[in-house]
Structure formats: structure tokens, C-alpha cells
Design a protein around this motif. Structure first.
Motif, PDB file in Angstrom:
ATOM      1  N   HIS A 153       1.685   2.944   2.591  1.00 33.29           N
ATOM      2  CA  HIS A 153       1.316   3.878   3.662  1.00 33.29           C
ATOM      3  C   HIS A 153       1.381   3.278   5.064  1.00 33.29           C
ATOM      4  O   HIS A 153       1.505   4.012   6.032  1.00 33.29           O
ATOM      5  CB  HIS A 153      -0.107   4.395   3.425  1.00 33.29           C
ATOM      6  N   CYS A 154       1.250   1.961   5.183  1.00 37.25           N
ATOM      7  CA  CYS A 154       1.189   1.357   6.521  1.00 37.25           C
ATOM      8  C   CYS A 154       2.570   1.386   7.166  1.00 37.25           C
ATOM      9  O   CYS A 154       3.569   1.740   6.537  1.00 37.25           O
ATOM     10  CB  CYS A 154       0.655  -0.074   6.425  1.00 37.25           C
ATOM     11  N   CYS A 204       0.823  -1.214   0.000  1.00 41.68           N
ATOM     12  CA  CYS A 204       0.000   0.000   0.000  1.00 41.68           C
ATOM     13  C   CYS A 204       0.854   1.260   0.000  1.00 41.68           C
ATOM     14  O   CYS A 204       0.425   2.308  -0.452  1.00 41.68           O
ATOM     15  CB  CYS A 204      -0.955  -0.012   1.192  1.00 41.68           C
TER      16      CYS A 204
HETATM   17 ZN   LIG Z   1       1.468  -1.300   3.396  1.00 45.05          ZN
END
Ligand SMILES: [Zn+2]
Ligand SMILES: [Zn+2]
Length: 353
Positions: free
Chosen positions: A92-93, A90
Motif C-alpha cells: 500500500h505504501c 505492505c
Molecule cells: Zn509497502
């Protein structure tokens, strides 16, 4: 279109599903040409790697042709030949932000062929940033080995190899073992191979890198290579997951053991030795640090002859025969010994070239 669906251990089969279409702007629908069988697929089917979601299409080592592009796609056109990186992240995590996108926290529901529909199917829904356009001379078959080679390069990176004159061994002559021994060779390290299965040995013996030897057991290997079976080794890649304790006891100071097997097995290790002998026990899986792009470049440039590691290719309708070669008897619902010389087994989903 047809898709090979997983329902539960030993319950898999071909079924008709709806054709795919782009949903998000960066989506790309790929018509699948080829998809390789991976140890992960075997683990899922046999129940030894119980992570797959019921109803998911299996398969993640794949190449094909772009069939449809989302509204925001700029780098690909319908008709482009592509290889698919199945490892979604992703960005973002926490895992993505600390450099572990292969362990993205949003993996659940995004892991191709495990929790997200994979590529043993007529089509696969990909993301634009996870595709690479194929050069004309690279076959779909060769391209389908990009993913396992990418995982291999991740592991080799983690070994931090600084010297080529080390004593190195790869355990297990399946596709991963063969890719590891070639990737090490490319780094200047001539490892030897240990494999006890006769069928795997038969295929491996003609397809190892130059001057890399093959043995049916470790003690014989150490005796033949170094004249003494108590010789300590500097590096072992264990693709079998069965040898952790044995290898640990045979590591020289500074030695490294890389485990890449998804096996439900425990080992007991001497903590004092880890410190006192500066040993490393390392795990590795997936693609990392641009390994997918690097793997493709190595295949494209012929640095690693992945075509030599393809032992059989089956038509999609004959998938049961393909899985039988790697030890899954889908009719009897039982694991059977490998008794045909084999390494990487591919399934031809369509005749796209
Ligand atoms: Zn991620
Ligand atoms: Zn795989």
C-alpha cells in the motif's frame, strides 16, 4: 525454543524464548529446519551494517515445516514443507505502489532477521503469501538458498542482458558471487571470476559453471582471458564493494557495473564518462518482480545447482563454529581471516527433513 539473538555488535547468543503462535488470520508458524548465514548477518554482527534492532533474532535464508496456520490461511496445512520469503511488503505504501516493494516504507519492524525476528530459531512467524510449498525432491538445505538466488535474479534482471557474447566478470567468490556467475551462465553469459582469498578460491574452483575461469586478480584475469590487461569489459558484478573505481575505469562503452555489496565505502566517478561512454552503475538488493518464485523454480528444476555451493552445515548449538568459518570469531569478538575453504554455510536448526 532457542533463538540466536542480536543485542549489539559482537553481542549475540542463543537464548530461550517462548514458542510462537499465529496472531493475524494470514499468519503461519514455521518450524525451522535450516537457516543459511548471509553477508548481512556478518555485517550486523561485526557492526559494519549497523541497522539491526537490539533483541532481534537473526537469520532470513530459511526453510521448514508448517506448525500452525492462522484462521484465514487456505493454501497451507500443518506439516507442509515450505521455503520462506523473508521480504515483507505492505502493498500500500508509495514504494510498493510504484514497483519497489523491496523498499516498502513499512520495512522497519518487518525486515526478517534485522528488525523483525528471523529464522535462527526453532520457529518463525511467516505470512501465507510469502511461503512456497516445497516439492518432495527439494531438500531443506537447497531450499534455503532460494532467498539469495532470488536477490541474484533481481540483479541480473537489472542488467538487461541482450547479448551473450559480452565480456563479463564477477568479483568475489562468496555465495553471492557464485550465485551470480551461475545465474549469468544460465542466461548464456560465461563470466570469469576474480577472488583474492585463497580459501574462497579453493572452494570456488571446483564449483564454477563449465568454462568459467577463476583468477586471483583482475590484471591477470584480463591478460589471460583477452591477452591484454587494458582490455575493457562490458559487465561486472562486484560483490566485494571494493572495486568500483577500478572496474569503472575498465568499462567498455555501454558497460555496466552492478554493486551488490553492503559496504561502507565511497568512490569517485567521472560524470563525463558516464554520459560519454553510456555507462551504468547499478545497485541491487532483495527480491523483486516475482524473483523469489523464479528462484525456487530454478532450484526445483536443477537449473542452478545450489547444493554445490553449500560448503558446511553446522548444528544450531555449534553456531559459533559456523560463524567462525565466515570470519566472525564470536568468542574473541573480532573478525578473522577466512582460512577454511567455504561458500554458503548453513545452520541446521532441527532435524526436520
Ligand atoms: Zn509497502
Ligand atoms: Zn541474505
Amino acid at each position: 525454543m532457542l533463538a540466536l539473538k542480536y543485542h549489539q555488535a559482537w553481542n549475540v547468543g542463543l537464548q530461550q524464548v517462548e514458542p510462537l503462535s499465529c496472531i493475524e488470520p494470514d499468519d503461519v508458524v514455521v518450524d525451522i529446519a535450516v537457516c543459511g548465514i548471509c553477508g548481512t548477518d556478518v555485517g550486523i554482527i561485526t557492526g559494519s551494517y549497523p541497522v539491526a534492532v537490539s533483541g532481534t533474532t537473526l537469520g532470513h535464508e530459511t526453510a521448514g515445516v508448517v506448525a500452525e496456520i492462522g484462521s484465514g490461511v487456505t493454501q497451507f496445512q500443518v506439516g507442509d514443507r515450505v521455503v520462506v520469503n523473508p521480504t515483507y511488503f505492505c502493498g500500500h505504501c508509495r514504494m510498493c505502489q510504484i514497483g519497489n516493494p523491496n523498499h516498502c516504507e513499512r520495512k522497519f519492524g518487518t525486515e526478517a532477521g534485522v528488525s523483525y525476528d528471523g529464522a535462527f530459531a526453532g520457529q518463525y512467524l511467516a505470512k501465507e503469501n510469502l511461503l512456497i510449498k516445497l516439492d518432495d525432491h527439494v531438500s531443506m538445505e537447497e531450499a534455503s538458498l532460494t532467498e539469495p538466488l532470488s536477490c541474484t535474479l533481481t540483479g541480473v534482471d537489472k542488467l538487461g542482458i541482450t547479448h551473450t557474447n559480452i565480456r563479463a566478470v564477477v568479483a568475489g567468490a562468496g555465495p553471492m558471487g557464485m550465485l551470480y556467475i551461475w545465474a549469468l551462465y544460465e542466461r548464456g553469459v560465461k563470466a570469469f571470476m576474480v577472488e583474492k582469498n585463497e580459501s574462497r578460491m579453493q572452494f570456488a574452483k571446483d564449483n564454477l559453471p563449465p568454462e568459467c575461469q577463476l583468477y586471483s586478480d583482475f590484471d591477470t584475469a584480463l591478460m589471460q582471458e583477452y591477452g591484454d590487461q587494458s582490455t575493457l569489459i562490458d559487465l561486472c558484478v562486484d560483490t566485494t564493494g571494493q572495486l568500483t573505481e577500478y572496474v569503472f575505469d575498465h568499462l567498455a562503452p555501454g558497460g555496466k557495473l552492478l554493486n551488490v555489496a553492503l559496504k561502507d565505502k565511497h568512490a569517485s566517478l567521472d560524470i563525463m564518462k558516464i554520459a560519454d561512454k553510456s555507462l551504468s552503475v547499478i545497485g541491487s538488493i532483495d527480491s523483486l518482480n516475482n524473483s523469489f518464485e523464479r528462484a525456487y523454480a530454478m532450484i526445483r528444476d536443477g537449473v542452478i545447482p545450489v547444493g554445490r555451493l553449500i560448503s558446511q552445515t553446522f548444528a544450531f548449538k555449534d553456531y559459533q563454529q559456523a560463524f567462525l568459518i565466515v570470519g566472525c570469531d564470536l568468542t574473541a569478538k573480532a573478525q578473522v581471516p577466512l582460512n577454511t575453504p567455504n561458500c554458503k554455510v548453513l545452520i541446521r536448526i532441527s532435524d526436520l527433513k
